[in-house]
Design an enzyme around this catalytic site. Structure first.
Site, PDB file in Angstrom:
ATOM      1  N   ARG A 167      41.715  57.187  52.436  1.00 52.49           N
ATOM      2  CA  ARG A 167      42.054  55.884  51.862  1.00 52.49           C
ATOM      3  C   ARG A 167      43.524  55.526  52.070  1.00 52.49           C
ATOM      4  O   ARG A 167      44.152  54.902  51.223  1.00 52.49           O
ATOM      5  CB  ARG A 167      41.703  55.849  50.372  1.00 52.49           C
ATOM      6  CG  ARG A 167      40.242  56.122  50.056  1.00 52.49           C
ATOM      7  CD  ARG A 167      39.304  55.109  50.692  1.00 52.49           C
ATOM      8  NE  ARG A 167      37.931  55.456  50.372  1.00 52.49           N
ATOM      9  CZ  ARG A 167      37.168  56.283  51.100  1.00 52.49           C
ATOM     10  NH1 ARG A 167      37.662  56.807  52.224  1.00 52.49           N
ATOM     11  NH2 ARG A 167      35.937  56.561  50.750  1.00 52.49           N
ATOM     12  N   SER A 251      35.159  50.694  44.238  1.00 48.96           N
ATOM     13  CA  SER A 251      35.555  51.938  43.584  1.00 48.96           C
ATOM     14  C   SER A 251      37.022  51.826  43.187  1.00 48.96           C
ATOM     15  O   SER A 251      37.894  51.775  44.049  1.00 48.96           O
ATOM     16  CB  SER A 251      35.334  53.127  44.523  1.00 48.96           C
ATOM     17  OG  SER A 251      33.960  53.273  44.821  1.00 48.96           O
ATOM     18  N   GLU A 365      42.807  52.542  43.580  1.00 48.89           N
ATOM     19  CA  GLU A 365      42.713  52.217  45.004  1.00 48.89           C
ATOM     20  C   GLU A 365      43.217  50.806  45.328  1.00 48.89           C
ATOM     21  O   GLU A 365      43.809  50.603  46.382  1.00 48.89           O
ATOM     22  CB  GLU A 365      41.266  52.369  45.480  1.00 48.89           C
ATOM     23  CG  GLU A 365      41.096  52.222  46.969  1.00 48.89           C
ATOM     24  CD  GLU A 365      39.715  52.664  47.452  1.00 48.89           C
ATOM     25  OE1 GLU A 365      39.269  52.124  48.471  1.00 48.89           O
ATOM     26  OE2 GLU A 365      39.105  53.530  46.814  1.00 48.89           O
TER      27      GLU A 365
END
Length: 376
Positions: A167, A251, A365
């Site tokens: 990520r 998420s 995130e």
């Protein structure tokens, strides 16, 4: 800066993001080509105007006071260029990501099918190395076209220059360059990438012994895409304007990567509070070289959130405007009237609860604009 493919409008970030929160920028400039993105950003930078690049808005948490910003929105326009014989795919950064995935699957190309249903635009995928169901964009990236804001030049760069990791890329949380187009190198045999994710593999009839880190079991791309979409819908992870469970940033927390000793500590805590059987089932996966002295392991953020006492649909007591999805505890959702402050309060409560229970820090995130998760 007069171009036919640039549109000027007034919209709020609540209209531009999937969380549907955030105030109004000074102006919204919508661009439908790589050239128009470069021209707009170059002009605004020369005038010293603060700007924010917005794709599908699926990875943004925006505050209410952002009136000093100009939103440069990469709008969907046109179709990806697909070379079916070679598997090379080129797409403008503003194209809707799932539309590009669908087009590659329709063309019989493999590599992106496990990333079906992810909201947002193409340009965001290399920035945060988008991943799901055992696949990451880094596995198929061929080249990325960047507009360098310092030099004012546009050029193609190789994936190796982006420091791609879980990520992460060196474009994330920086403003040094804007992604204007992306190329992917896909396979041409109509088969998916090797199935690595247990839940997906099981639903496709692949046994545990066949799948895994060393397995190379594959299935037809259309079959895999359909199953991924089914799984994502079941978790509220496919955007639906009528379903508040999908009013999210996907998420919200990344899966934490910790030292093995920390993972052992978490497992012991779970054993003492929830029993040996639950502890034995704790998801923990290698996240670094196997021969490393201090081996790293990846834990499941959703699993930790649930074991810290947060259930599906949980909300901060007295504030039900924002809550965890009723389908998936890793998604923080706007229940229809939330503000950015409501999302922040919910995120802090979940982050602090996991930290207090296990000593593990969850990292969000999304990108935060005009608001922070840090305690005030």
């Amino acid at each position: 800066m007069e171009r036919g493919d640039v549109e000027v409008s007034s919209r709020s970030f609540a209209e531009l993001t999937t969380l549907q929160v955030g105030g109004s920028p000074a102006l919204v400039l919508s661009c439908r080509s790589a050239e128009s993105v470069a021209d707009v950003v170059r002009t605004l930078d020369a005038e010293g105007v603060p700007l924010l690049i917005v794709g599908g808005g699926s990875n943004l948490v925006v505050g209410d006071d952002v009136s000093d910003l100009v939103a440069v929105v990469l709008e969907d326009g046109g179709e990806p260029e697909i070379e079916e014989k070679t598997g090379l795919v080129r797409a403008f950064a503003g194209l809707v990501w799932d539309g590009v995935v669908a087009a590659t699957v329709d063309a019989g190309l493999g590599g992106l099918e496990c990333l079906s249903g992810i909201p947002g635009s193409v340009g965001a995928t290399p920035v945060q190395n988008v991943g799901a169901y055992g696949a990451e964009v880094s596995q198929t990236l061929h080249r990325v076209q960047l507009f360098d804001r310092a030099s004012g030049e546009t050029s193609w760069v190789m994936p190796e220059s982006l420091d791609l990791a879980y990520r992460y890329s060196n474009l994330k949380f920086t403003s040094r360059a804007v992604v204007t187009a992306v190329e992917f190198q896909l396979t041409t045999d109509g088969q998916s990438a090797p199935l690595r994710f247990g839940e997906l593999a099981r639903r496709l009839g692949v046994t545990a012994g066949e799948a895994g880190q060393d397995g190379d079991v594959r299935r037809p791309v259309a079959e895999v895409r359909d199953m991924v979409l089914e799984l994502r819908r079941g978790k509220g992870m496919v955007l639906d304007p009528h379903d508040h469970d999908t009013w999210s940033a996907g998420s919200f927390f990344t899966n934490p990567v910790v030292d093995r000793a920390v993972a052992d500590d978490v497992q012991r805590i779970v054993a003492s509070t929830r029993g040996e059987q639950d502890a034995a089932a704790m998801p923990r996966f290698p996240a670094g070289p196997a021969d490393a002295v201090d081996s790293l392991e990846k834990l499941s953020a959703a699993w930790l959130i649930e074991r810290a006492g947060f259930s599906r649909g949980w909300h901060v007591p007295g504030n039900d405007r924002a809550g965890l999805s009723s389908k998936h505890t890793l998604a923080l959702t706007n229940r229809g009237s939330a503000t950015s402050a409501d999302i922040v309060a919910l995120a802090r409560a979940v982050r602090d609860g996991v930290r207090e229970a296990f000593g593990v820090a969850l990292v969000p995130e999304p990108v935060w604009i005009g608001v922070t998760l840090d305690d005030e």
